[in-house]
Design an enzyme around this catalytic site. Structure first.
Site, mmCIF file in Angstrom:
data_model
loop_
_atom_site.group_PDB
_atom_site.id
_atom_site.type_symbol
_atom_site.label_atom_id
_atom_site.label_comp_id
_atom_site.label_asym_id
_atom_site.label_seq_id
_atom_site.Cartn_x
_atom_site.Cartn_y
_atom_site.Cartn_z
ATOM 1 N N THR A 197 -118.665 9.880 19.788
ATOM 2 C CA THR A 197 -119.661 9.411 20.207
ATOM 3 C C THR A 197 -120.824 9.778 19.130
ATOM 4 O OG1 THR A 197 -118.973 8.912 22.750
ATOM 5 C CG2 THR A 197 -121.299 8.644 22.576
ATOM 6 N N HIS B 70 -114.319 6.008 30.122
ATOM 7 C CA HIS B 70 -114.201 7.445 29.108
ATOM 8 C C HIS B 70 -112.412 8.195 29.272
ATOM 9 C CE1 HIS B 70 -113.587 11.356 27.135
ATOM 10 N NE2 HIS B 70 -114.701 11.224 26.364
ATOM 11 N N ASP C 67 -118.312 2.623 20.545
ATOM 12 C CA ASP C 67 -118.423 3.947 19.768
ATOM 13 C C ASP C 67 -117.010 3.831 19.002
ATOM 14 O OD1 ASP C 67 -116.732 4.474 21.773
ATOM 15 O OD2 ASP C 67 -118.171 6.644 22.554
ATOM 16 N N HIS C 68 -116.290 3.688 19.326
ATOM 17 C CA HIS C 68 -115.103 4.309 18.945
ATOM 18 C C HIS C 68 -113.825 4.330 19.715
ATOM 19 C CE1 HIS C 68 -114.726 7.255 21.949
ATOM 20 N NE2 HIS C 68 -115.414 8.473 21.789
HETATM 21 C C1 GP9 Z 1 -120.065 12.221 26.320
HETATM 22 C C2 GP9 Z 1 -120.167 11.088 25.952
HETATM 23 C C3 GP9 Z 1 -118.487 11.086 25.784
HETATM 24 O O1 GP9 Z 1 -121.447 13.110 26.347
HETATM 25 O O2 GP9 Z 1 -120.692 10.713 24.953
HETATM 26 O O3 GP9 Z 1 -117.878 11.698 24.357
HETATM 27 P P1 GP9 Z 1 -116.430 11.442 23.283
HETATM 28 O O4 GP9 Z 1 -115.342 11.922 23.545
HETATM 29 O O5 GP9 Z 1 -116.047 9.509 23.677
HETATM 30 O O6 GP9 Z 1 -117.171 11.829 22.185
HETATM 31 MN MN MN Z 2 -117.018 7.609 23.105
#
Ligand code: GP9
Ligand code: MN
Length: 420
Positions: free
Chosen positions: A81, A196, A255-256
């Site tokens: 992220t 997530h 984001d990914h």
């Molecule tokens: C944690 C969130 C998720 O604050 O940004 O993290 P990631 O593992 O996707 O980088």
């Molecule tokens: Mn993320």
């Protein structure tokens, strides 16, 4: 000493940007920006179904009144992220390993919040995690983010949390009051969390049945994606009620990836393919990207693009001259886009080709064109052998220019207010 900087400046000037060619320059002047970072949402779920049901009904409908980029790639690495945030704010690549937020959180940057701050914008990030996660507290302060609403700003209880923390629906609901209190115009980012890994969700929050495969991860993923879709839908409603909708442009971006290649067997089953090839693997790095501008119609844009392009695009929409900036993106609306999208591992996507793991594919058909000299097979046709090579070299140059700026903290030697 910044010795490499003039060469990099030359490169950037010659190869990028062009606000003049963009007929959307300034259409969102003085508007607020609400950027929603969609945790782990990949494009393959958009306009797709499971058990005959849409996975993301709201995001599917949103395409109709947004600019939607269907060939938009994430360019993140180990910083996940935080890498995506870095790309968006700076138009530079994250590092090939480690997280730039940790390793170079105190460099000099010329990030979007800093630029917008000078234009009278208030900036804020909303994310219900600890402020020090990914070193965000340090980086945000450095790049001029005025307010960070971290976990301390939210009421988290046993009922409203799952997995990594506060559920997305509660997160958005509790954020509205802070958003309303911000001085306008504002530049804000909301970072979701429920979708997530490992994609856990309470039974009562699940509104689509799990997938059925050997991957528990993929099976559950559809449920948390659907949950995030609903949370965003609710948020749009709340924004309207709160009077924050009309004067804002809303950007949504994955984001990914959420599903790694470890789950390729299950992914192939879902996508009804025999296997996930290296070509498919690159195509799975597409993430949804929406730009919703009140009063502007919708359009699906098929040009290849990436997270690196967000910064110049936003600044141009807001009508902010950024011709003296150094970034590696091109405006998503420019007719004259860069010829490649570089993934952080050196793979790339161009109009015609996809290159990854020493293999060069036809972008449209996925057909393997050649395996280059460092690959295992010898191809008979030398010419075909080389079509990816010239672009591959440009990609390497660009990635290393970006890295040099970061490793050398080269912006210390550049005056953005008086570019040469
Ligand atoms: C944690 C969130 C998720 O604050 O940004 O993290 P990631 O593992 O996707 O980088
Ligand atoms: Mn993320």
């Amino acid at each position: 000493d910044g010795n490499q900087l003039p060469e990099i400046v030359e490169y950037v000037k010659g190869d990028t940007v062009n606000q003049d060619e963009n007929n959307l320059f300034g259409v969102a002047e003085d508007k607020n920006v609400i950027f929603i970072s969609l945790e782990s949402v990949q494009s393959f779920v958009i306009n797709n179904t499971l058990h005959g049901e849409e996975i993301t009904p709201f995001l599917n409908d949103l395409i109709d009144d947004s600019y939607y980029f269907e060939n938009f790639y994430h360019q993140t690495e180990q910083g996940k992220t935080s890498d995506s945030e870095f790309l968006v704010e700076n138009g530079m690549y994250p590092l090939p390993s480690g997280a730039v937020y940790f390793t170079h959180g105190q460099n000099k940057y010329n990030a979007t919040p800093e630029i917008l701050g000078e234009e009278g914008y208030t900036s804020a990030v909303f994310h219900a995690n600890n402020e020090s996660f990914w070193n965000r507290d340090v980086m945000y302060e450095n790049i001029g983010i005025d307010h960070f609403y971290d976990v301390e700003s939210y009421q988290v209880t046993d009922e409203n949390k799952v997995g990594w923390g506060l559920k997305d629906k509660d997160f958005f609901e509790q954020s509205i009051k802070y958003l309303q209190a911000l001085e306008e115009p504002y530049y804000t980012r909301f970072i979701t969390l429920t979708n997530h890994y490992p994609f856990d969700l309470a039974e009562e929050d699940a509104t689509i049945a799990k997938f059925d495969s050997n991957s528990k991860t993929l099976n559950q993923y559809f449920q948390t994606v659907r949950y995030t879709d609903e949370a965003v839908e609710n948020f749009f409603e709340q924004l309207k009620i709160a009077g924050e909708y009309e004067d804002s442009i809303i950007v949504l971006m994955g984001d990914h990836y959420g599903i790694s290649d470890f789950h390729n067997k299950a992914m192939a089953q879902y996508l009804e393919k025999d296997e996930i090839t290296a070509y498919d693997q690159v195509q799975l790095q597409r993430v949804p990207m929406y730009i919703h501008i009140p009063g502007e119609g919708g359009k699906v844009i098929s040009n290849i693009a990436g997270q690196i392009d967000v910064k110049p695009t936003l600044l141009n929409l807001l009508g902010i001259d950024n011709s003296g900036d150094i970034n590696f993106g091109t405006d998503l609306f420019s007719a004259d886009k860069k010829e490649f999208v570089a993934l952080r591992d050196g793979s790339f996507v161009s109009d015609d080709y996809i290159y990854t793991k020493d293999q060069c594919f036809d972008r449209e058909t996925g057909e393997l064109i050649s395996i280059d000299s460092s690959g295992l097979l010898n191809n008979e046709e030398d010419e075909a052998n080389n079509v990816c090579t010239p672009i591959k070299e440009k990609v390497q140059t660009e990635l290393s220019y970006s890295d040099e700026i970061i490793y050398g903290d080269l912006f210390r030697f550049y005056d953005f207010n008086n570019p040469e």
